[in-house]
Design an enzyme around this catalytic site. Structure first.
Site, mmCIF file in Angstrom:
data_model
loop_
_atom_site.group_PDB
_atom_site.id
_atom_site.type_symbol
_atom_site.label_atom_id
_atom_site.label_comp_id
_atom_site.label_asym_id
_atom_site.label_seq_id
_atom_site.Cartn_x
_atom_site.Cartn_y
_atom_site.Cartn_z
ATOM 1 N N TYR A 84 0.883 -1.198 -0.130
ATOM 2 C CA TYR A 84 0.293 -0.156 0.198
ATOM 3 C C TYR A 84 0.650 0.878 0.014
ATOM 4 O O TYR A 84 0.551 2.232 -0.930
ATOM 5 C CB TYR A 84 -0.896 -0.151 1.273
ATOM 6 C CG TYR A 84 -1.578 1.278 1.702
ATOM 7 C CD1 TYR A 84 -1.035 2.127 2.871
ATOM 8 C CD2 TYR A 84 -3.049 1.120 0.318
ATOM 9 C CE1 TYR A 84 -2.363 2.741 2.898
ATOM 10 C CE2 TYR A 84 -4.028 3.179 0.574
ATOM 11 C CZ TYR A 84 -3.215 3.894 1.783
ATOM 12 O OH TYR A 84 -4.242 4.481 1.795
ATOM 13 N N LYS A 129 1.545 4.108 -2.709
ATOM 14 C CA LYS A 129 1.471 5.362 -2.772
ATOM 15 C C LYS A 129 2.783 6.227 -2.949
ATOM 16 O O LYS A 129 2.454 7.599 -4.140
ATOM 17 C CB LYS A 129 0.920 5.802 -1.164
ATOM 18 C CG LYS A 129 -0.544 5.406 -0.993
ATOM 19 C CD LYS A 129 -1.613 5.924 -1.246
ATOM 20 C CE LYS A 129 -2.945 5.181 -1.121
ATOM 21 N NZ LYS A 129 -4.137 6.061 -2.418
HETATM 22 C C1 VAH Z 1 -4.973 2.910 6.130
HETATM 23 N N1 VAH Z 1 -6.619 4.192 6.267
HETATM 24 O O1 VAH Z 1 -5.416 2.020 7.480
HETATM 25 C C2 VAH Z 1 -5.725 3.364 5.771
HETATM 26 C C3 VAH Z 1 -5.057 4.846 5.878
HETATM 27 C C4 VAH Z 1 -2.974 5.864 7.326
HETATM 28 C C5 VAH Z 1 -3.680 4.836 7.199
HETATM 29 O O2 VAH Z 1 -4.078 5.160 4.827
HETATM 30 O O3 VAH Z 1 -4.977 1.517 4.896
#
Ligand code: VAH
Length: 332
Positions: free
Chosen positions: A142, A146
């Site tokens: 993730y 980003k």
């Molecule tokens: C997550 N809610 O938990 C998101 C967010 C900073 C956390 O990017 O993946």
């Protein structure tokens, strides 16, 4: 002339509330709310249109047909779900974003909002007041998407003149659509449990501190950044923004002020390692200086408002929850 806005991921945690805010601000007819998963009744009611951002031709058709000049691209796979399925996270978060950028460049979209996240930071970033220009070495897929997404947005901004704007959202707490697949989801689940069962098992340790923000502040950040004078938007990667930081135990204690019998146990799972890789607080001075960012909700004000709104939504007879701290008191 109001903008003609398309929102992707409109059925999600941010999207569902952002669409309501945008429709109120710019008029229903100027907002095209789309999501990959929509029901027949949502489509027939004109609430949502089906759009899979993985299909470039579908994205181009939606932008052309509805003469879209502004896009809020929210469709994404979050951190915990991304660790369970890294390939899906890469495909959706990267190919989906690139399709939006390509279609926007080809069809004259004026401005794009894309949410980055504090997930861009890795264990080597400062844990306190992580700076805007910290080295970005995330340890989740993730986070990788980003960081890569921020660089892709900056590239399209320079190469194609696209006005792409982004903030690094902290954990978001909201009362409408539940989040899905996030590491900070506990901070939403805990409110439902407090009102529905009176007990909650938290998947992070009591002492885990993370940067958090109440959804009304998040929506205001996105919209005010999108409305900011272009000369003031210095960054086309993601602006750090912050509102409050608290531990899971501090949130539980704040809820107990309103729901005295509420009990929480802590059983950390695989999401603990993700949380541990992120900073505890964020330096958002660049956003404050460039386009006047300032939060409105601190922990007490957020908790009181969440309990009140959820109590109503769940049809629970609850006393009105009075904020013990007024909105705007900064808690770090
Ligand atoms: C997550 N809610 O938990 C998101 C967010 C900073 C956390 O990017 O993946």
């Amino acid at each position: 002339m109001p903008p003609k806005i398309m929102v992707t991921g409109a059925a999600g945690q941010i999207g569902s509330e952002l669409v309501t805010a945008l429709r109120k601000k710019y008029g229903d007819r100027n907002i095209l709310a789309t999501d990959k998963a929509v029901t027949r009744s949502q489509v027939s009611a004109g609430v949502l249109e089906q759009l899979d951002v993985m299909h470039l031709s579908s994205v181009e058709r939606a932008i052309r047909t509805h003469e879209i000049d502004t896009v809020y691209h929210l469709a994404a796979v979050l951190s915990a779900a991304g660790e369970a399925n890294p390939d899906l996270a890469w495909d959706v978060n990267m190919d989906g974003l690139k399709n939006i950028l390509d279609a926007s460049a080809r069809h004259g979209v004026r401005r794009i909002f894309w949410p980055s996240s504090i997930g861009v930071f890795g264990p080597d970033a400062p844990k306190t007041r992580a700076p805007q220009d910290a080295a970005l070495n995330p340890t989740t897929m993730y986070g990788v998407t980003k960081v890569a997404g921020e660089l892709l947005c900056a590239y399209y901004s320079g190469r194609h003149g696209l006005d792409v704007r982004s903030v690094r959202f902290p954990g978001l707490i909201s009362s409408e659509a539940k989040p899905g697949g996030g590491t900070t989801d506990y901070a939403v689940e805990i409110f439902y449990s407090a009102l529905q069962t009176g007990r909650y098992t938290c998947f992070l340790t009591e002492g885990t501190v993370l940067p958090m923000m109440y959804m009304p502040d998040a929506l205001r950040a996105a919209i005010s950044l999108m409305e900011a004078d272009p000369a003031k938007v210095r960054l086309h990667t993601g602006y750090n923004i912050a509102a409050m930081s608290f531990s899971a135990g501090e949130l539980a204690s704040e809820i107990k002020k309103h729901v005295p019998d509420f009990s929480v146990t802590y059983a950390p799972d695989s999401r603990q390692a993700i949380a541990d890789s992120w900073p505890k607080s964020i330096d958002d001075s660049a956003a404050r200086r460039d386009w006047g960012w300032k939060e409105s909700y601190d922990l007490p004000a957020m908790a009181a408002d969440m309990l009140s709104k959820l109590g109503e939504k769940l049809g629970l007879k609850q006393k009105t929850f009075n904020a013990s701290g007024g909105p705007g008191r900064r808690k770090r």
